[in-house]
Design a protein around this motif. Structure first.
Motif, PDB file in Angstrom:
ATOM      1  N   ARG A   1     -13.612 -50.699   3.674  1.00  0.00           N
ATOM      2  CA  ARG A   1     -13.640 -50.583   5.124  1.00  0.00           C
ATOM      3  C   ARG A   1     -14.466 -49.354   5.537  1.00  0.00           C
ATOM      4  O   ARG A   1     -14.239 -48.241   5.035  1.00  0.00           O
ATOM      5  CB  ARG A   1     -12.224 -50.464   5.681  1.00  0.00           C
ATOM      6  CG  ARG A   1     -11.303 -51.591   5.234  1.00  0.00           C
ATOM      7  CD  ARG A   1      -9.917 -51.425   5.813  1.00  0.00           C
ATOM      8  NE  ARG A   1      -9.910 -51.637   7.240  1.00  0.00           N
ATOM      9  CZ  ARG A   1      -9.748 -52.821   7.825  1.00  0.00           C
ATOM     10  NH1 ARG A   1      -9.591 -53.910   7.076  1.00  0.00           N
ATOM     11  NH2 ARG A   1      -9.747 -52.940   9.129  1.00  0.00           N
ATOM     12  N   VAL A   2     -15.428 -49.599   6.433  1.00  0.00           N
ATOM     13  CA  VAL A   2     -16.252 -48.521   6.996  1.00  0.00           C
ATOM     14  C   VAL A   2     -15.912 -48.447   8.480  1.00  0.00           C
ATOM     15  O   VAL A   2     -16.400 -49.248   9.286  1.00  0.00           O
ATOM     16  CB  VAL A   2     -17.752 -48.784   6.776  1.00  0.00           C
ATOM     17  CG1 VAL A   2     -18.583 -47.648   7.371  1.00  0.00           C
ATOM     18  CG2 VAL A   2     -18.052 -48.945   5.289  1.00  0.00           C
ATOM     19  N   GLU A   3     -15.043 -47.511   8.854  1.00  0.00           N
ATOM     20  CA  GLU A   3     -14.576 -47.378  10.237  1.00  0.00           C
ATOM     21  C   GLU A   3     -15.384 -46.280  10.927  1.00  0.00           C
ATOM     22  O   GLU A   3     -15.220 -45.083  10.647  1.00  0.00           O
ATOM     23  CB  GLU A   3     -13.085 -47.067  10.260  1.00  0.00           C
ATOM     24  CG  GLU A   3     -12.252 -48.190   9.626  1.00  0.00           C
ATOM     25  CD  GLU A   3     -10.779 -47.888   9.634  1.00  0.00           C
ATOM     26  OE1 GLU A   3     -10.403 -46.745   9.995  1.00  0.00           O
ATOM     27  OE2 GLU A   3      -9.978 -48.781   9.285  1.00  0.00           O
ATOM     28  N   VAL A   4     -16.276 -46.710  11.816  1.00  0.00           N
ATOM     29  CA  VAL A   4     -17.247 -45.807  12.448  1.00  0.00           C
ATOM     30  C   VAL A   4     -16.595 -45.082  13.630  1.00  0.00           C
ATOM     31  O   VAL A   4     -15.837 -45.687  14.408  1.00  0.00           O
ATOM     32  CB  VAL A   4     -18.482 -46.598  12.907  1.00  0.00           C
ATOM     33  CG1 VAL A   4     -19.488 -45.676  13.568  1.00  0.00           C
ATOM     34  CG2 VAL A   4     -19.116 -47.314  11.705  1.00  0.00           C
ATOM     35  N   ASP A   5     -16.918 -43.799  13.780  1.00  0.00           N
ATOM     36  CA  ASP A   5     -16.466 -42.988  14.908  1.00  0.00           C
ATOM     37  C   ASP A   5     -17.477 -43.163  16.051  1.00  0.00           C
ATOM     38  O   ASP A   5     -18.633 -42.766  15.942  1.00  0.00           O
ATOM     39  CB  ASP A   5     -16.376 -41.514  14.497  1.00  0.00           C
ATOM     40  CG  ASP A   5     -15.693 -40.665  15.568  1.00  0.00           C
ATOM     41  OD1 ASP A   5     -15.943 -40.915  16.765  1.00  0.00           O
ATOM     42  OD2 ASP A   5     -14.930 -39.767  15.204  1.00  0.00           O
ATOM     43  N   LYS A   6     -17.037 -43.786  17.145  1.00  0.00           N
ATOM     44  CA  LYS A   6     -17.935 -44.091  18.253  1.00  0.00           C
ATOM     45  C   LYS A   6     -18.539 -42.824  18.877  1.00  0.00           C
ATOM     46  O   LYS A   6     -19.737 -42.777  19.204  1.00  0.00           O
ATOM     47  CB  LYS A   6     -17.181 -44.878  19.320  1.00  0.00           C
ATOM     48  CG  LYS A   6     -18.038 -45.307  20.490  1.00  0.00           C
ATOM     49  CD  LYS A   6     -17.210 -46.097  21.501  1.00  0.00           C
ATOM     50  CE  LYS A   6     -18.058 -46.468  22.703  1.00  0.00           C
ATOM     51  NZ  LYS A   6     -17.265 -47.184  23.733  1.00  0.00           N
ATOM     52  N   ALA A   7     -17.740 -41.786  19.010  1.00  0.00           N
ATOM     53  CA  ALA A   7     -18.233 -40.544  19.628  1.00  0.00           C
ATOM     54  C   ALA A   7     -19.334 -39.916  18.783  1.00  0.00           C
ATOM     55  O   ALA A   7     -20.344 -39.427  19.308  1.00  0.00           O
ATOM     56  CB  ALA A   7     -17.072 -39.565  19.824  1.00  0.00           C
ATOM     57  N   LYS A   8     -19.170 -39.899  17.479  1.00  0.00           N
ATOM     58  CA  LYS A   8     -20.186 -39.331  16.606  1.00  0.00           C
ATOM     59  C   LYS A   8     -21.474 -40.162  16.625  1.00  0.00           C
ATOM     60  O   LYS A   8     -22.583 -39.617  16.530  1.00  0.00           O
ATOM     61  CB  LYS A   8     -19.653 -39.213  15.182  1.00  0.00           C
ATOM     62  CG  LYS A   8     -18.543 -38.171  15.050  1.00  0.00           C
ATOM     63  CD  LYS A   8     -18.065 -38.041  13.625  1.00  0.00           C
ATOM     64  CE  LYS A   8     -16.968 -36.975  13.504  1.00  0.00           C
ATOM     65  NZ  LYS A   8     -16.469 -36.857  12.105  1.00  0.00           N
ATOM     66  N   LEU A   9     -21.315 -41.505  16.728  1.00  0.00           N
ATOM     67  CA  LEU A   9     -22.510 -42.359  16.819  1.00  0.00           C
ATOM     68  C   LEU A   9     -23.325 -41.985  18.060  1.00  0.00           C
ATOM     69  O   LEU A   9     -24.552 -41.855  18.014  1.00  0.00           O
ATOM     70  CB  LEU A   9     -22.112 -43.842  16.875  1.00  0.00           C
ATOM     71  CG  LEU A   9     -21.808 -44.560  15.558  1.00  0.00           C
ATOM     72  CD1 LEU A   9     -21.572 -46.041  15.821  1.00  0.00           C
ATOM     73  CD2 LEU A   9     -22.938 -44.398  14.556  1.00  0.00           C
ATOM     74  N   GLU A  10     -22.633 -41.840  19.200  1.00  0.00           N
ATOM     75  CA  GLU A  10     -23.328 -41.488  20.442  1.00  0.00           C
ATOM     76  C   GLU A  10     -23.948 -40.087  20.338  1.00  0.00           C
ATOM     77  O   GLU A  10     -25.038 -39.843  20.862  1.00  0.00           O
ATOM     78  CB  GLU A  10     -22.347 -41.555  21.611  1.00  0.00           C
ATOM     79  CG  GLU A  10     -21.852 -42.972  21.892  1.00  0.00           C
ATOM     80  CD  GLU A  10     -20.827 -42.990  23.007  1.00  0.00           C
ATOM     81  OE1 GLU A  10     -20.390 -41.891  23.420  1.00  0.00           O
ATOM     82  OE2 GLU A  10     -20.446 -44.097  23.449  1.00  0.00           O
ATOM     83  N   HIS A  11     -23.266 -39.164  19.652  1.00  0.00           N
ATOM     84  CA  HIS A  11     -23.790 -37.807  19.505  1.00  0.00           C
ATOM     85  C   HIS A  11     -25.114 -37.806  18.736  1.00  0.00           C
ATOM     86  O   HIS A  11     -26.058 -37.078  19.102  1.00  0.00           O
ATOM     87  CB  HIS A  11     -22.759 -36.934  18.777  1.00  0.00           C
ATOM     88  CG  HIS A  11     -23.279 -35.569  18.442  1.00  0.00           C
ATOM     89  ND1 HIS A  11     -23.457 -34.577  19.406  1.00  0.00           N
ATOM     90  CD2 HIS A  11     -23.690 -35.022  17.255  1.00  0.00           C
ATOM     91  CE1 HIS A  11     -23.941 -33.489  18.824  1.00  0.00           C
ATOM     92  NE2 HIS A  11     -24.082 -33.730  17.512  1.00  0.00           N
ATOM     93  N   TYR A  12     -25.194 -38.618  17.696  1.00  0.00           N
ATOM     94  CA  TYR A  12     -26.427 -38.657  16.897  1.00  0.00           C
ATOM     95  C   TYR A  12     -27.436 -39.691  17.413  1.00  0.00           C
ATOM     96  O   TYR A  12     -28.533 -39.809  16.857  1.00  0.00           O
ATOM     97  CB  TYR A  12     -26.095 -38.983  15.438  1.00  0.00           C
ATOM     98  CG  TYR A  12     -25.441 -37.840  14.696  1.00  0.00           C
ATOM     99  CD1 TYR A  12     -26.176 -36.723  14.298  1.00  0.00           C
ATOM    100  CD2 TYR A  12     -24.078 -37.885  14.393  1.00  0.00           C
ATOM    101  CE1 TYR A  12     -25.560 -35.674  13.621  1.00  0.00           C
ATOM    102  CE2 TYR A  12     -23.464 -36.836  13.708  1.00  0.00           C
ATOM    103  CZ  TYR A  12     -24.223 -35.735  13.316  1.00  0.00           C
ATOM    104  OH  TYR A  12     -23.615 -34.701  12.637  1.00  0.00           O
ATOM    105  N   GLY A  13     -27.074 -40.454  18.449  1.00  0.00           N
ATOM    106  CA  GLY A  13     -27.984 -41.458  18.993  1.00  0.00           C
ATOM    107  C   GLY A  13     -28.146 -42.675  18.095  1.00  0.00           C
ATOM    108  O   GLY A  13     -29.207 -43.304  18.073  1.00  0.00           O
ATOM    109  N   LEU A  14     -27.115 -43.013  17.356  1.00  0.00           N
ATOM    110  CA  LEU A  14     -27.162 -44.161  16.440  1.00  0.00           C
ATOM    111  C   LEU A  14     -26.440 -45.362  17.052  1.00  0.00           C
ATOM    112  O   LEU A  14     -25.583 -45.218  17.922  1.00  0.00           O
ATOM    113  CB  LEU A  14     -26.496 -43.794  15.105  1.00  0.00           C
ATOM    114  CG  LEU A  14     -27.188 -42.714  14.260  1.00  0.00           C
ATOM    115  CD1 LEU A  14     -26.322 -42.335  13.065  1.00  0.00           C
ATOM    116  CD2 LEU A  14     -28.555 -43.203  13.785  1.00  0.00           C
ATOM    117  N   SER A  15     -26.809 -46.544  16.555  1.00  0.00           N
ATOM    118  CA  SER A  15     -26.137 -47.772  16.984  1.00  0.00           C
ATOM    119  C   SER A  15     -25.391 -48.371  15.790  1.00  0.00           C
ATOM    120  O   SER A  15     -25.709 -48.080  14.625  1.00  0.00           O
ATOM    121  CB  SER A  15     -27.149 -48.792  17.515  1.00  0.00           C
ATOM    122  OG  SER A  15     -28.024 -49.218  16.477  1.00  0.00           O
ATOM    123  N   LEU A  16     -24.433 -49.246  16.102  1.00  0.00           N
ATOM    124  CA  LEU A  16     -23.676 -49.882  15.035  1.00  0.00           C
ATOM    125  C   LEU A  16     -24.575 -50.787  14.192  1.00  0.00           C
ATOM    126  O   LEU A  16     -24.416 -50.908  12.977  1.00  0.00           O
ATOM    127  CB  LEU A  16     -22.517 -50.693  15.637  1.00  0.00           C
ATOM    128  CG  LEU A  16     -21.492 -51.254  14.659  1.00  0.00           C
ATOM    129  CD1 LEU A  16     -20.823 -50.126  13.896  1.00  0.00           C
ATOM    130  CD2 LEU A  16     -20.457 -52.095  15.381  1.00  0.00           C
TER     131      LEU A  16
END
Length: 536
Positions: A171-186
């Motif tokens: 399981r790879v559970e992505v942190d939404k806030a960190k994604l937005e901080h780095y400008g990444l998409s799922l």
């Protein structure tokens, strides 16, 4: 003549040993289904982007009778019905080719369409339950890696499905806030994981006159490899996957659950190949299961929860028992009316001889032992002695004229031959057309009709060959009967029995004379009985 009869009997016994056993005859079911999964799509998207292109493609396949489709959220089902003379195997291949040809027109996110032909024998023949006192994940892994692999190697097994249990999942559970901080998409995370977790060809090289293939092994070997995966940032640079997501070893979400004795277990469904012998396949699987039970880890138990061969064996045994009972009752009736054990034995030999020879024709025709073919044999028991009885009766008549058994057999058979042929072909005219009915009913009753025809024709052959031959050897001239002592007592007993039967014959003769003199009344009573039977 004995050698000719034994030739057919031996071939019949060989055919009997090679005939398969199943509940119903093999039938050609002219239906092919196309199942397409489109995760996340709505009904309208499934209809316009999946159903319509598939319908347009398969409509050009030959002998298509009707196409029915159903669209639901995330899945499309298309059922193609072919004419009854179409080969279902060939039709499935044609549908597969048509669907593969339009694969580029279908959405990229769909799961590859699954083509299946309808098979009446596709239900599981064995249901197994693997229970464990430890974790269900271990039981699922053992069922997948050991039980399934071993059972698929058993002759006759077509498919092994696993239901329930818990399967391992990273399981790879992505942190939404960190994604937005780095400008990444799922999507970028998913794409990166897919690109890095591959084994791909890497070319080749030659050395010392030999050629070597090279593969680039790029699959993840552990959780740390996944955590250390670098994700490229839109602004430049990279970040570790472990910095934006929680990577851990877990189990898949439970969608199907299997229980055994009220406790969670792993269900294993064993299916046979379409042309495999059900009873023989189950026996081979059970033999392999006995070996597997010795290799089970401590705390695991493998049990059979359903065995389809039990009902098949019980049905076939019941039909075979009916067949044997019919033979015995026929012998009793023959002894009652013929009043002589030699004549009864000669007539009774026609039944097993004709039945065993019929096994040879059933094998050549590709039939199996099933409730339909055995029903035909059970029905034919009463027919198989008709020709032999007619021939025997006439041989007895010539014996009463003072002829020797050999001469009586020759003259009696020759004189009654046309009548025996007429009796046989009247039965063939009734049951033969049943084998050539159209549609699914015709496929089911083909073995029934032809089995009766085969048995009846062999009974005619036996009545022209084996019956007169045995009569010429076993029957005695009328003048030779008699004697004192025990033989005299038998003669007197036979005489008393003949007197009883003479009175029965006299009453029957009177009833027959009356019936022939009042044909209108007999016809009216028969018609009334027929109407009452229909009303029932």
């Amino acid at each position: 003549m004995s050698m000719v009869i034994l030739f057919f009997v031996v071939l019949g016994l060989v055919g009997w040993s090679r005939l398969g056993a199943d509940l119903f005859p093999r039938t050609n079911m002219p239906y092919v289904t196309v199942i397409t999964a489109y995760p996340g799509a709505g009904v309208e998207e499934v209809e316009s982007q999946v159903v319509k292109p598939i319908e347009e493609a398969v409509s050009t396949v030959g002998k298509v009778k009707r196409i029915t489709s159903r669209a639901a959220e995330g899945v499309a089902l298309t059922v193609i019905e072919f004419s009854t003379d179409a080969d279902a195997d060939v039709a499935a291949i044609d549908v597969q080719r048509k669907v593969d040809a339009i694969r580029a027109r279908l959405p990229k996110d769909i799961v590859s369409p699954r083509i299946e032909k309808f098979d009446i024998g596709a239900d599981p023949i064995l249901n197994l339950a693997l229970s464990s006192k430890r974790s269900l994940a271990e039981a699922h892994a053992f069922a997948k890696d050991r039980v399934k692999e071993r059972l698929q190697q058993v002759p006759g097994v077509g498919e092994v499905d696993i239901v329930g249990g818990r399967e391992r999942e990273i399981r790879v559970e992505v942190d939404k806030a960190k994604l937005e901080h780095y400008g990444l998409s799922l999507g970028s995370i998913v794409a990166r994981l897919g690109l890095e977790n591959l084994n791909v060809p890497g070319g080749g090289f030659g050395r010392g006159g030999r050629e070597y293939d090279v593969r680039v092994l790029g699959e993840f070997r552990g959780l740390d490899d996944i955590r250390e995966l670098l994700i490229l940032l839109p602004s430049g640079g990279a970040v570790r996957l472990g910095d934006v997501a929680d990577v851990r070893d877990g189990l898949k979400e439970v969608r199907l659950e299997s229980r055994y004795d009220g406790k969670p277990a792993v269900g294993i469904l064993v299916k046979k190949q379409s042309d495999a012998n059900l009873v023989a396949t189950v026996a081979a699987v059970r033999k392999e299961l006995r070996r597997l039970e010795k290799e089970l880890p401590p705390g695991m138990e493998l049990a059979v929860t359903r065995d389809a061969s039990v009902f098949v064996r019980q049905s076939l045994d019941s039909t075979m028992q009916t067949l044997i009972e019919g033979v015995i009752l026929t012998g009793i009736v023959l002894l009652f009316f013929l009043r002589e054990w030699r004549s009864t034995l000669i007539a009774m030999l026609a039944i097993p001889t004709s039945v065993i020879a019929t096994f040879m024709m059933m094998y050549f025709a590709g039939f199996t032992f099933n409730v339909v073919s055995l029903l035909g044999l059970a029905l034919a028991v009463g027919i198989l002695v008709d020709d032999s009885i007619v021939v025997l009766e006439n041989i007895h008549r010539h014996l009463k004229m003072g002829k020797s058994p050999v001469q009586a057999a020759l003259d009696g058979r020759a004189e009654i031959g046309l009548a025996a042929v007429a009796i046989t072909f009247s039965d063939v005219a009734v049951f033969g057309p049943i084998a050539f009915m159209s549609g699914m009913v015709g496929q089911f009753f083909r073995q029934f009709g032809l089995t009766v025809v085969f048995a009846t024709l062999f009974s005619l052959f036996v009545s022209f060959t084996l019956t007169p031959m045995l009569a010429s050897r076993w029957l005695r001239p009328q003048a030779a009967r008699g004697g004192g002592g025990r033989a005299g007592r038998i003669v007197r007993l036979r005489a008393r029995w003949a007197g009883v039967m003479g009175r029965v014959q006299a009453r029957y003769r009177g009833l027959l004379v009356w019936a022939l003199a009042h044909r209108g009344a007999v016809a009216a009573v028969t018609a009334g009985a027929f109407l009452l039977s229909v009303a029932l």
